[in-house]
Design a protein around this motif. Structure first.
Motif, mmCIF file in Angstrom:
data_model
loop_
_atom_site.group_PDB
_atom_site.id
_atom_site.type_symbol
_atom_site.label_atom_id
_atom_site.label_comp_id
_atom_site.label_asym_id
_atom_site.label_seq_id
_atom_site.Cartn_x
_atom_site.Cartn_y
_atom_site.Cartn_z
ATOM 1 N N TRP A 67 0.845 -1.190 0.000
ATOM 2 C CA TRP A 67 0.000 0.000 0.000
ATOM 3 C C TRP A 67 0.881 1.241 0.000
ATOM 4 N N VAL A 68 0.395 2.306 -0.611
ATOM 5 C CA VAL A 68 1.009 3.623 -0.498
ATOM 6 C C VAL A 68 -0.129 4.601 -0.211
ATOM 7 N N GLU A 72 1.420 10.397 0.045
ATOM 8 C CA GLU A 72 2.830 10.164 -0.273
ATOM 9 C C GLU A 72 3.123 10.297 -1.767
ATOM 10 N N TRP A 136 -0.017 2.940 -8.236
ATOM 11 C CA TRP A 136 0.978 3.988 -8.436
ATOM 12 C C TRP A 136 2.318 3.357 -8.800
ATOM 13 N N GLU A 145 2.449 0.079 -6.566
ATOM 14 C CA GLU A 145 1.914 0.062 -5.208
ATOM 15 C C GLU A 145 0.422 0.356 -5.325
#
Length: 149
Positions: A67-68, A72, A136, A145
């Protein structure tokens, strides 16, 4: 009789017996912990990085990708996410095209055209799925991610 000629009494544990005891104890601990050989008994992660019970998992259970958090991403990536959420037009700098997932880094989908690729910078991609999932990549699609949770 000189002290060099005196042998200690026999009957104590031999080296082999001590080794067998250590092996039996190791096997008992391993079986009690229910772990595979070579894995740490604390679960395989660094104990300092364990998440609290209320925290989200480190990877997406569907895609297996890490996960991001949206916060971020690059500033343009954050803006694109916001515009996608509100239905506003994307900035002119963003290129939109179908993403075919040819190397299979994202979950496989039967429907052609399921994913759309948004180029939001040099080598920076945001891929969206028909059901709203977002991925992403800041390395031109070499890795991804999952955006969220």
């Amino acid at each position: 009789m000189s002290p060099e000629n005196v042998r200690p009494p026999r009957g104590g544990p031999t080296g082999l017996l001590a080794l067998l005891v250590v092996l039996a104890l190791t096997l008992a601990i391993w079986l009690a912990a229910g772990r595979d050989p070579g894995t740490p008994t604390f679960g395989g992660r660094d104990p300092d990085s364990r998440s609290a019970p209320n925290e989200a998992p480190a990877t997406d259970p569907v895609s297996g990708l890490p996960w991001v958090a949206a916060a971020e991403l690059t500033p343009l990536g954050i803006e694109v996410l916001a515009r996608l959420s509100t239905g506003r037009p994307l900035p002119d700098a963003v290129q939109r095209r179908p993403f075919d997932n040819a190397i299979g880094l994202l979950p496989a989908q039967a429907a052609p055209g399921y994913y759309t690729e948004l180029v939001v910078g040099s080598g920076t991609l945001l891929v969206t799925g028909v059901r709203g999932e977002r991925y992403w990549s800041d390395d031109a699609g070499v890795s991804f991610e999952r955006v969220g949770p």
